[in-house]
Design a protein around this motif. Sequence first.
Motif, PDB file in Angstrom:
ATOM      1  N   UNK A  30       5.270  41.272 -55.525  1.00  0.00           N
ATOM      2  CA  UNK A  30       4.611  40.227 -56.318  1.00  0.00           C
ATOM      3  C   UNK A  30       3.279  40.725 -56.874  1.00  0.00           C
ATOM      4  N   UNK A  31       2.531  41.462 -56.070  1.00  0.00           N
ATOM      5  CA  UNK A  31       1.242  41.998 -56.510  1.00  0.00           C
ATOM      6  C   UNK A  31       1.418  42.883 -57.738  1.00  0.00           C
ATOM      7  N   UNK A  32       2.352  43.802 -57.677  1.00  0.00           N
ATOM      8  CA  UNK A  32       2.515  44.744 -58.788  1.00  0.00           C
ATOM      9  C   UNK A  32       3.192  44.108 -60.001  1.00  0.00           C
ATOM     10  N   UNK A  33       4.046  43.142 -59.794  1.00  0.00           N
ATOM     11  CA  UNK A  33       4.657  42.427 -60.919  1.00  0.00           C
ATOM     12  C   UNK A  33       3.639  41.599 -61.689  1.00  0.00           C
ATOM     13  N   UNK A  34       2.540  41.240 -61.044  1.00  0.00           N
ATOM     14  CA  UNK A  34       1.498  40.428 -61.678  1.00  0.00           C
ATOM     15  C   UNK A  34       0.588  41.258 -62.585  1.00  0.00           C
ATOM     16  N   UNK A  35       0.895  42.548 -62.734  1.00  0.00           N
ATOM     17  CA  UNK A  35       0.109  43.442 -63.590  1.00  0.00           C
ATOM     18  C   UNK A  35      -1.382  43.389 -63.232  1.00  0.00           C
ATOM     19  N   UNK A  36      -1.729  43.838 -62.034  1.00  0.00           N
ATOM     20  CA  UNK A  36      -3.109  43.721 -61.553  1.00  0.00           C
ATOM     21  C   UNK A  36      -4.095  44.546 -62.394  1.00  0.00           C
ATOM     22  N   UNK A  37      -5.327  44.078 -62.435  1.00  0.00           N
ATOM     23  CA  UNK A  37      -6.400  44.781 -63.143  1.00  0.00           C
ATOM     24  C   UNK A  37      -6.738  46.074 -62.401  1.00  0.00           C
ATOM     25  N   UNK A  38      -7.434  46.994 -63.079  1.00  0.00           N
ATOM     26  CA  UNK A  38      -7.884  48.204 -62.374  1.00  0.00           C
ATOM     27  C   UNK A  38      -8.750  47.878 -61.151  1.00  0.00           C
ATOM     28  N   UNK A  39      -9.557  46.824 -61.242  1.00  0.00           N
ATOM     29  CA  UNK A  39     -10.394  46.434 -60.106  1.00  0.00           C
ATOM     30  C   UNK A  39      -9.536  45.969 -58.930  1.00  0.00           C
ATOM     31  N   UNK A  40      -8.508  45.179 -59.233  1.00  0.00           N
ATOM     32  CA  UNK A  40      -7.607  44.706 -58.175  1.00  0.00           C
ATOM     33  C   UNK A  40      -6.830  45.866 -57.571  1.00  0.00           C
ATOM     34  N   UNK A  41      -6.420  46.814 -58.413  1.00  0.00           N
ATOM     35  CA  UNK A  41      -5.722  47.999 -57.910  1.00  0.00           C
ATOM     36  C   UNK A  41      -6.632  48.802 -56.989  1.00  0.00           C
ATOM     37  N   UNK A  42      -7.890  48.982 -57.415  1.00  0.00           N
ATOM     38  CA  UNK A  42      -8.835  49.718 -56.572  1.00  0.00           C
ATOM     39  C   UNK A  42      -8.978  49.030 -55.219  1.00  0.00           C
ATOM     40  N   UNK A  43      -9.184  47.719 -55.238  1.00  0.00           N
ATOM     41  CA  UNK A  43      -9.342  46.972 -53.987  1.00  0.00           C
ATOM     42  C   UNK A  43      -8.099  47.106 -53.105  1.00  0.00           C
TER      43      UNK A  43
END
Length: 128
Positions: A30-43
Amino acid sequence: MLNVSTKEFVNQIEKDNEALFQASEMQVEAFFKANPSPEALFEHFAGRCANEYMNMVEVSERLLEVAPTGDRQKIKTLARQVLDEAEHFDLVAQVIERVTGRAVDIDALLKSEQESGSAKGARILENM
């Protein structure tokens, strides 16, 4: 579970935790399908990177404790685990570097994770 083989022990852990494994897979998907921002990916990856780094260091410390005993099997097993953790750390660090475009500052990463209050690394088991 006192007299079980390593494989039987791991199989039982897998069986007992199957629902947790499935829930974790669903959350990651679900996290990756939501197309996370670079900031969310970093976190997302920062905690994993710190965890792998801390595991590498802590297993290395254990290897140094065991080495003087001369127990070759334990020494080889721990050395392999140190390499596994180092490879995991490197892989996650590469992801962070790709996301951010800069080298991982491990000191800053560890400080940030420590300040967040979330327990990481193999030593978490000592208090259980």
